[in-house]
Scaffold this motif. Structure first.
Motif, PDB file in Angstrom:
ATOM      1  N   HIS A  17      47.534  38.473  36.884  1.00 42.27           N
ATOM      2  CA  HIS A  17      48.599  39.477  36.739  1.00 42.27           C
ATOM      3  C   HIS A  17      49.986  38.843  36.664  1.00 42.27           C
ATOM      4  CE1 HIS A  17      50.784  43.237  37.180  1.00 42.27           C
ATOM      5  NE2 HIS A  17      51.422  42.730  38.221  1.00 42.27           N
ATOM      6  N   CYS A  18      50.326  38.001  37.652  1.00 39.47           N
ATOM      7  CA  CYS A  18      51.707  37.515  37.741  1.00 39.47           C
ATOM      8  C   CYS A  18      51.866  36.020  37.496  1.00 39.47           C
ATOM      9  CB  CYS A  18      52.316  37.870  39.100  1.00 39.47           C
ATOM     10  SG  CYS A  18      51.582  36.971  40.489  1.00 39.47           S
ATOM     11  N   LYS A  32      38.286  37.972  37.044  1.00 41.52           N
ATOM     12  CA  LYS A  32      39.688  37.558  36.981  1.00 41.52           C
ATOM     13  C   LYS A  32      40.189  37.355  38.405  1.00 41.52           C
ATOM     14  CE  LYS A  32      40.607  39.966  32.631  1.00 41.52           C
ATOM     15  NZ  LYS A  32      39.202  40.267  32.335  1.00 41.52           N
ATOM     16  N   HIS A  33      40.996  36.310  38.599  1.00 38.56           N
ATOM     17  CA  HIS A  33      41.497  35.972  39.922  1.00 38.56           C
ATOM     18  C   HIS A  33      42.909  36.528  40.120  1.00 38.56           C
ATOM     19  CE1 HIS A  33      38.237  33.162  41.064  1.00 38.56           C
ATOM     20  NE2 HIS A  33      38.150  32.953  39.749  1.00 38.56           N
ATOM     21  N   VAL A  42      47.150  46.595  40.969  1.00 37.46           N
ATOM     22  CA  VAL A  42      47.900  46.950  39.759  1.00 37.46           C
ATOM     23  C   VAL A  42      47.023  46.747  38.529  1.00 37.46           C
ATOM     24  CG1 VAL A  42      49.886  46.382  38.336  1.00 37.46           C
ATOM     25  CG2 VAL A  42      50.129  46.439  40.802  1.00 37.46           C
ATOM     26  N   TYR A  43      46.279  45.621  38.479  1.00 44.61           N
ATOM     27  CA  TYR A  43      45.386  45.373  37.344  1.00 44.61           C
ATOM     28  C   TYR A  43      44.351  46.493  37.216  1.00 44.61           C
ATOM     29  CZ  TYR A  43      41.461  43.618  34.670  1.00 44.61           C
ATOM     30  OH  TYR A  43      40.452  43.510  33.756  1.00 44.61           O
ATOM     31  N   GLN A  44      43.751  46.883  38.353  1.00 44.67           N
ATOM     32  CA  GLN A  44      42.730  47.924  38.322  1.00 44.67           C
ATOM     33  C   GLN A  44      43.317  49.264  37.872  1.00 44.67           C
ATOM     34  OE1 GLN A  44      41.364  47.480  42.385  1.00 44.67           O
ATOM     35  NE2 GLN A  44      39.513  46.359  41.757  1.00 44.67           N
ATOM     36  N   LEU A  57      50.349  41.144  25.406  1.00 43.51           N
ATOM     37  CA  LEU A  57      51.672  40.925  24.814  1.00 43.51           C
ATOM     38  C   LEU A  57      52.303  39.628  25.307  1.00 43.51           C
ATOM     39  CD1 LEU A  57      53.057  44.567  25.049  1.00 43.51           C
ATOM     40  CD2 LEU A  57      52.109  43.427  23.044  1.00 43.51           C
ATOM     41  N   ASN A  58      52.118  39.329  26.598  1.00 35.95           N
ATOM     42  CA  ASN A  58      52.648  38.104  27.182  1.00 35.95           C
ATOM     43  C   ASN A  58      51.653  37.593  28.217  1.00 35.95           C
ATOM     44  OD1 ASN A  58      55.638  38.014  26.180  1.00 35.95           O
ATOM     45  ND2 ASN A  58      55.326  40.101  26.896  1.00 35.95           N
ATOM     46  N   GLU A  59      51.642  36.286  28.448  1.00 38.25           N
ATOM     47  CA  GLU A  59      50.735  35.712  29.437  1.00 38.25           C
ATOM     48  C   GLU A  59      51.295  35.921  30.837  1.00 38.25           C
ATOM     49  OE1 GLU A  59      48.668  31.401  30.551  1.00 38.25           O
ATOM     50  OE2 GLU A  59      49.979  31.607  28.814  1.00 38.25           O
ATOM     51  N   ASN A  60      50.465  36.433  31.751  1.00 39.43           N
ATOM     52  CA  ASN A  60      50.857  36.705  33.143  1.00 39.43           C
ATOM     53  C   ASN A  60      52.203  37.427  33.216  1.00 39.43           C
ATOM     54  OD1 ASN A  60      49.813  33.369  33.421  1.00 39.43           O
ATOM     55  ND2 ASN A  60      48.551  35.083  34.076  1.00 39.43           N
ATOM     56  N   PRO A  61      52.336  38.608  32.592  1.00 39.12           N
ATOM     57  CA  PRO A  61      53.637  39.269  32.538  1.00 39.12           C
ATOM     58  C   PRO A  61      54.040  39.979  33.821  1.00 39.12           C
ATOM     59  CG  PRO A  61      52.006  40.645  31.487  1.00 39.12           C
ATOM     60  CD  PRO A  61      51.291  39.382  31.892  1.00 39.12           C
ATOM     61  N   GLY A  62      53.071  40.196  34.725  1.00 45.91           N
ATOM     62  CA  GLY A  62      53.347  41.015  35.900  1.00 45.91           C
ATOM     63  C   GLY A  62      54.217  40.332  36.932  1.00 45.91           C
TER      64      GLY A  62
END
Length: 806
Positions: A17-18, A32-33, A42-44, A57-62
């Motif tokens: 996520h982040c 996913k870790h 948040v991912y769920q 859209l972006n890698e690890n955008p969170g």
């Protein structure tokens, strides 16, 4: 061995996520870790609602969710008094709120926030302003509370910033970290230079043992610069790389790393003193340039607040007297008189009359909403019934009017968007720069290897696309500011370019070419008793149309009577019950059963209880500025005049406007719109100038729509510009300045390109030191600002030298 291998794998885990390092390897979902339960949640949540495109859209955008948010943190949003200060609009079905979200940082944020309705059906729509980091949310308060909306945003990583000390939507001030980083870089740079003097000047053989001490002291002083002061360049460059884009900070960060690494190698190996002075100088001077650039940008106020700009006013009622006041003068507790078709500038409580408010500008719903005395009315609504009085309960929300004026619904969307070559150039600038550095390094590696590192560093630092980008931004921004000071207020910089390309100018007649302040009004027909005169004046006072205002002025301070069943038909007239009499005022075809005769000037016909009793003749008084203005414009533009009146003044207008000007009479609002469309279909670039009352459709359709404002609230979101009527005579000069703006931008582009070519030519030859390059780069940006600022000011003085300013 097995344990070691597991440890290696464990250290490589990053949060899906982040992107933060996972300290616990057991928090997983769908292979996913995640670094914490918050990120997993948040991912769920996103996965449940089909919003996992957010991650594509972006890698690890969170944003990390490791810091838990207290569940009752937003409980204060249930307080009605606080809600009233935050909410910009509310009715039975929906509430509008704008939050500042400092966490917004990439395109994934835009995607997630603008799809909030898929997570929570009670959210009707969201609009994100990326540059201001604001989100405007419309939600159904019957199904979700304001507190729950704030908690929803917080739950997905975008906690709203809400200051209880100041609820006027002010954002927190800029961080002081840049100043601290500059201070550290300056201190270390000065001391490194001091300790480097013996190296430059040479040491006596007896003092050579001190050489190693000085070099390692320089290493210690360089570390804070490398690790702390240069952090903004690393951060910006890394963000660009994460988004697969090489921004201008990438080569600067690389130059700093290369210089430091090379210098550290020389000190450790004992082969030299390195270039710590250059590295510290690069960071110091680049930070100075960044701070000065930011300061200059803020002073020029290109992210404009229209609080002091709009030349609209409202009618203030005080001690039984009515007077026009500018919006910034309005305070909570004031009583405002809102005429028919006038925009409500501030939230308030209806204290007199019955409000019938059109909130289509705000909600998109065209059905007017009825409000009784004592009920709340919101800024942005338009009163469509008779005049009302409101008690202001909040400061004038001009920032809200600004958002309304800039709303996408009022922007032209029928033209293809053009992409400036500057943006294309800046996109590939860094790739070109790396290529030049690589070619130069290869050449010097085979020619003179001692120059390789200096050449690479100088090339990476001296090139500056900022100058190319800022030339356009700052020139347009300064022209916007100059025009604003001269009472022409443009919606955005695009309006400058549109004005420069105009080929045809269309004028509305009533209220634009004519003025209501000096009209002669005469009455012909059956004698009117005092009661009837009062009734006519009271009905006319409900409307803000120029002819109605002329009638009110004609009757003077006559006692007003209460109005009911008021109705105004744009371009035709008004009617309503005044006491026990039904009064109609307007054009002949609006007053039923009346046959027109030969007319002299504009006329307003009067019917009492559906019986025509006479008419008022308005002898148009044209603005004194019309004749000289037309003379200037007709030599460069095609002109047209559209009027809702009869053609009795055709001969007068033709003499004033010239034989080549097209004159059209009996034009209804729809006719004006169609005429603009026809001109555009024939290839014309059209500017429409009207009073903003009956011309909203034509103003929006035209390439540039200018609403002319006297001392009344003629603000219309459909316009591209608002011009104070006192500046009408200077329209041609404003248009010449807009044309000059384009030439200034082109000249600044050429200057920027020349700087880059000259700077790079010296850098690749190895005759430009990295520290001098670090001084030249921000200096080039500042020089572009000064050139564009100076040239636009000179052009303004040349074209606007006789124009009175605020």
């Amino acid at each position: 061995m097995h344990s070691s291998a597991n440890t290696h794998t464990y250290q490589q885990l990053v949060c899906f996520h982040c992107g933060e390092a996972c300290t616990i390897a057991t928090i997983t979902a769908e292979n996913k870790h995640f670094c914490c339960e918050g990120c997993k949640m948040v991912y769920q949540l996103l996965n449940k609602h089909g919003l996992c495109d957010y991650y594509s859209l972006n890698e690890n955008p969170g944003l990390t969710q490791r810091i838990p948010v207290r569940k009752d943190k937003f409980a204060f949003l249930e307080d009605a008094a606080i809600q009233q200060q935050l909410i910009s609009f509310s009715n039975d079905q929906q509430t509008h709120i704008t939050f500042y979200l400092p966490q917004i940082h990439c395109s994934s944020c835009l995607y997630l926030l603008e799809n909030l309705h898929r997570m929570q059906p009670a959210v009707i729509s969201t609009t994100v302003n990326f540059s201001r980091k604001e989100v405007s949310i419309i939600f159904d308060h019957n199904h979700i509370s304001l507190q729950k909306v704030a908690e929803l945003l917080t739950g997905i990583g975008y906690e709203p910033y809400i200051s209880l000390q100041n609820l006027q939507h002010h954002k927190p001030g800029p961080k002081k970290s840049l100043i601290y980083q500059l201070g550290v870089a300056g201190f270390c740079f000065a001391n490194i230079m001091l300790l480097s003097f013996p190296e430059y000047l040479g040491l006596e053989p007896a003092d050579l043992q001190l050489q190693g001490v000085f070099r390692w002291l320089n290493v210690l002083l360089a570390l804070p610069v490398f690790l702390y002061s240069a952090y903004p360049f690393y951060e910006s460059g890394w963000k660009g790389l994460r988004h697969k884009f090489l921004n201008i900070d990438a080569p600067i960060a690389l130059a700093i790393i290369v210089t430091f690494s090379r210098s550290l190698y020389e000190v450790i190996s004992g082969t030299g003193a390195g270039y710590f002075d250059s590295m510290a100088g690069i960071v110091f001077f680049m930070l100075i340039g960044r701070v000065l650039q930011d300061k200059t940008y803020q002073q020029l106020s290109f992210e404009r607040d229209f609080t002091s700009y709009f030349p609209v006013a409202a009618t203030l009622v005080k001690d039984g007297q009515e007077r026009s006041v500018s919006l910034p003068e309005i305070k909570a507790g004031d009583t405002l008189l809102i005429h028919s078709n006038e925009l409500i500038p501030a939230d308030g409580i209806c204290t007199r009359g019955k409000a019938c408010i059109d909130y289509s500008f705000v909600t998109g719903e065209s059905l007017p909403v009825n409000k009784e005395m004592g009920e709340m009315v919101y800024a942005g609504g338009k009163q469509t019934g008779s005049a009302i009085e409101i008690l202001v309960i909040k400061e004038v929300a001009q920032s809200y009017l600004t958002r309304l004026w800039s709303a996408d619904v009022f922007k032209k969307n029928n033209e293809p968007k053009s992409v400036s070559f500057v943006h294309l150039l800046s996109r590939y600038f860094t790739y070109i720069l790396f290529s030049i550095a690589a070619i130069a390094a290869t050449y010097w590696a085979f020619t003179d290897s001692t120059k390789v590192w200096n050449v690479i560093t100088a090339v990476l630092i001296v090139a500056c696309p900022c100058a190319l980008l800022l030339s356009n931004t700052f020139t347009n921004g300064n022209i916007l500011r100059i025009l604003g000071r001269n009472k022409l207020y443009l919606r955005n910089a695009q309006a400058i370019e549109d004005m420069a390309g105009i080929t045809h100018i269309v004028f509305d007649k009533t209220g634009t070419l004519t003025t209501t302040s000096e009209q002669q009004v005469t009455y012909e027909g059956l004698a009117l008793n005092q009661r009837q005169q009062q009734a006519i004046a009271s009905l006319a006072a409900q409307s803000n149309h120029p002819l109605s205002r002329a009638l009110v002025s004609h009757f003077g301070n006559i006692q007003r009577l209460p109005i009911s069943a008021f109705r105004e038909i744009p371009g035709k007239g008004i009617r309503g019950m005044v006491g026990d009499q039904y009064i109609s005022l307007g054009s002949p075809d609006f007053i039923s059963g009346y046959t027109t005769t030969i007319e002299k000037g504009a006329r307003v016909y009067v019917a009492i209880d559906d019986k025509v009793v006479g008419h008022f003749s308005m002898h148009n008084h044209y603005r004194e500025s019309v004749a000289p203005l037309v003379q200037s414009l007709s030599a460069h533009y095609k002109l047209s005049v559209l009027s809702g009146d009869h053609d009795t003044e055709r001969a007068t207008l033709q003499r004033m406007m010239g034989a080549s000007t097209t004159l059209l009479f009996n034009q209804q609002p729809g006719d004006k719109l169609q005429y603009i469309k026809k001109l555009q279909e024939n290839g014309e670039r059209v500017m429409m100038i009207g009073d903003g009352l009956n011309d909203a459709g034509a103003l929006k359709q035209s390439n540039v729509g200018i609403a002319l404002a006297d001392d009344c609230n003629n603000f219309t979101p459909a316009s591209d510009a608002i011009m104070d009527a006192s500046q009408f005579s200077h329209l041609y000069r404003f248009m010449r300045l807009c044309k000059a703006n384009k030439q200034i931008v082109i000249a600044s582009f050429i200057l920027s390109i020349a700087y880059n070519i000259i700077g790079l030519s010296f850098a690749v030859q190895g005759v430009l030191s990295p520290m001098i390059a670090a001084i030249l780069m921000p200096a080039s940006s500042l020089s572009i600002l000064l050139v564009t600022f100076g040239c636009s000011n000179i052009a303004a003085r040349l074209f606007l030298k006789d124009v009175p300013r605020t």
